[in-house]
Write a protein that holds these residues in place. Sequence first.
Motif, PDB file in Angstrom:
ATOM      1  N   ARG A 276     -67.699 -51.079  35.577  1.00 30.60           N
ATOM      2  CA  ARG A 276     -66.398 -51.728  35.343  1.00 30.60           C
ATOM      3  C   ARG A 276     -66.488 -52.953  34.439  1.00 30.60           C
ATOM      4  N   LEU A 277     -67.695 -53.463  34.206  1.00 30.21           N
ATOM      5  CA  LEU A 277     -67.854 -54.720  33.478  1.00 30.21           C
ATOM      6  C   LEU A 277     -67.771 -54.460  31.977  1.00 30.21           C
ATOM      7  N   GLN A 278     -66.667 -54.854  31.378  1.00 33.09           N
ATOM      8  CA  GLN A 278     -66.465 -54.598  29.964  1.00 33.09           C
ATOM      9  C   GLN A 278     -67.458 -55.375  29.109  1.00 33.09           C
ATOM     10  N   GLY A 279     -68.129 -54.655  28.215  1.00 34.02           N
ATOM     11  CA  GLY A 279     -69.047 -55.284  27.280  1.00 34.02           C
ATOM     12  C   GLY A 279     -70.301 -55.836  27.907  1.00 34.02           C
ATOM     13  N   GLY A 280     -70.550 -55.545  29.175  1.00 35.34           N
ATOM     14  CA  GLY A 280     -71.736 -56.064  29.851  1.00 35.34           C
ATOM     15  C   GLY A 280     -71.819 -57.568  29.807  1.00 35.34           C
ATOM     16  N   THR A 281     -70.656 -58.222  29.818  1.00 40.22           N
ATOM     17  CA  THR A 281     -70.612 -59.671  29.574  1.00 40.22           C
ATOM     18  C   THR A 281     -69.756 -60.394  30.601  1.00 40.22           C
ATOM     19  N   LEU A 282     -70.250 -61.539  31.034  1.00 36.08           N
ATOM     20  CA  LEU A 282     -69.480 -62.484  31.825  1.00 36.08           C
ATOM     21  C   LEU A 282     -69.183 -63.685  30.937  1.00 36.08           C
ATOM     22  N   VAL A 283     -67.936 -64.156  30.957  1.00 42.09           N
ATOM     23  CA  VAL A 283     -67.562 -65.345  30.189  1.00 42.09           C
ATOM     24  C   VAL A 283     -67.454 -66.523  31.156  1.00 42.09           C
ATOM     25  N   ALA A 284     -68.185 -67.588  30.857  1.00 40.61           N
ATOM     26  CA  ALA A 284     -68.134 -68.797  31.688  1.00 40.61           C
ATOM     27  C   ALA A 284     -68.245 -70.009  30.772  1.00 40.61           C
ATOM     28  N   THR A 285     -68.124 -71.191  31.342  1.00 38.65           N
ATOM     29  CA  THR A 285     -68.112 -72.400  30.509  1.00 38.65           C
ATOM     30  C   THR A 285     -69.508 -73.011  30.403  1.00 38.65           C
ATOM     31  N   PHE A 295     -79.984 -65.089  35.957  1.00 34.34           N
ATOM     32  CA  PHE A 295     -79.630 -63.962  36.828  1.00 34.34           C
ATOM     33  C   PHE A 295     -79.082 -62.798  36.003  1.00 34.34           C
ATOM     34  N   LEU A 296     -78.218 -63.116  35.066  1.00 37.68           N
ATOM     35  CA  LEU A 296     -77.634 -62.076  34.224  1.00 37.68           C
ATOM     36  C   LEU A 296     -78.667 -61.494  33.264  1.00 37.68           C
ATOM     37  N   ASP A 297     -79.477 -62.349  32.669  1.00 38.87           N
ATOM     38  CA  ASP A 297     -80.516 -61.887  31.744  1.00 38.87           C
ATOM     39  C   ASP A 297     -81.435 -60.863  32.402  1.00 38.87           C
ATOM     40  N   ALA A 298     -81.792 -61.126  33.661  1.00 38.26           N
ATOM     41  CA  ALA A 298     -82.708 -60.233  34.373  1.00 38.26           C
ATOM     42  C   ALA A 298     -82.096 -58.852  34.596  1.00 38.26           C
ATOM     43  N   ARG A 299     -80.778 -58.753  34.501  1.00 44.09           N
ATOM     44  CA  ARG A 299     -80.090 -57.468  34.701  1.00 44.09           C
ATOM     45  C   ARG A 299     -79.592 -56.861  33.401  1.00 44.09           C
ATOM     46  N   GLY A 300     -80.019 -57.436  32.300  1.00 41.34           N
ATOM     47  CA  GLY A 300     -79.599 -56.917  31.007  1.00 41.34           C
ATOM     48  C   GLY A 300     -78.155 -57.206  30.685  1.00 41.34           C
ATOM     49  N   LEU A 301     -77.590 -58.233  31.317  1.00 41.30           N
ATOM     50  CA  LEU A 301     -76.204 -58.617  31.089  1.00 41.30           C
ATOM     51  C   LEU A 301     -76.160 -59.924  30.303  1.00 41.30           C
TER      52      LEU A 301
END
Length: 447
Positions: A276-285, A295-301
């Motif tokens: 469900r995660l569009q673009g394999g990306t989380l947007v944060a500040t 955490f995200l890097d380790a999951r390829g995100l």
Amino acid sequence: MSRKLFGTDGVRGRANSYPMTAEVALKLGAAAGRYFRRDGGSAHRVVIGKDTRLSGYMLENALTAGLTSTGMNVLLLGPVPTPGVGFLTRSMRADLGVMISASHNPHQDNGIKFFGPDGFKLSDQAEMEIEAMLEGEIRLAQAENIGRAKRIEDGRGRYQEFVKTSFPSGLRLDGLKVVLDCANGAAYKAAPEVLWELGAEVIPVGVSPNGTNINDRCGSTYTQTAAEAVVAHGAHVGIALDGDADRVMILDEHGRVADGDQIMALLTARWADEGRLQGGTLVATVMSNLGLERFLDARGLRLERTAVGDRYVVEAMRAGGFNLGGEQSGHIVMTDYATTGDGLIAGLQFLAEMVRSGEKASQLIRQFETVPQLLKNVRYEAGKAPLEAASVQAVIAANEARIAGKGRILIRKSGTEPLIRVMAECQDAALLQNVVEEIVAAVEAAV
């Protein structure tokens, strides 16, 4: 051209002092009304929501006067969460939405936030154009074209029904005891009713607003009250909202707190697993913890960072086609459901994961190890620019060199208060403390 009146989240200040006066609100309402009536025509409408601050009555009436003077028909929602205004603006086919709230600030403050017809907060450009209109003569409607005002009795109910659609249809919250702290704010009725209707045993906190107790020793910025209630009642989980319910903090069964970074980590991993995660990306500040990025890097995100403010998070999400983002402070933005941060929907997503996984809140709120982070604020007089002082810049440069390769420093002006925020992250706790203290001391000397 730069904005003077608008900050990172609308116009905000101390009630009955510039710019939060009835006079400014009236003019701002007229300017916004004229801005959204540029094409002429009729049947233009605006929805206005508010939180529970005493000054909300004053600003609501002033805005209504300004808006109707330009021919806008005003629909008054009463107390409703900020995301509810975004939803109802679009749902009710309004040209404009207005939320009267200073979010997590104390009751003495208030603010005005604008939403466009798509339910999203206005862009910087739109706000600049409205500001520019304040400088000139605002063309008013003819006497026969003055707008009308009408109170909408079921606005909160419409929002509640919408919120429940975000919860998985096959799940219920039966057997789950939830402490729900509404900060004596905008969600004091909506949030407990939604959780109760989904089957939870709700222990309400901060649901007795009196106009001056919003965010007062309760809510997402003061989680001690919710934590004590969780432990005292043996609750499975706690949910703490802020004054306008666009932020949330989650507490486990021991009263320990998960901030927005931990909640985003949980949702990101879950959505990625589900595709469900569009673009394999989380947007944060830029404020989000370095541990979240690892955490995200380790999951390829991927983590895409923006300036502070949920509005900038949403803009980056829309530009990149991403559907999950937020802030460490508890704004969680899920554009599959809402146009802005929604603390209640985010809380429901966490509860759904508890039900689905069968895991305790304590097993879900620690998704990653945080890198030690220290934030201190320095208050300054409006109009001054302490960060431009050569002495401050020299201290900042020296400490950036000290921490290089070990962590990072972030120094910025608050967009909602006259504060300089000094933040640093570093595994070396002693170095972290020393770096922040030196910079804070330099800024204090400059102010």
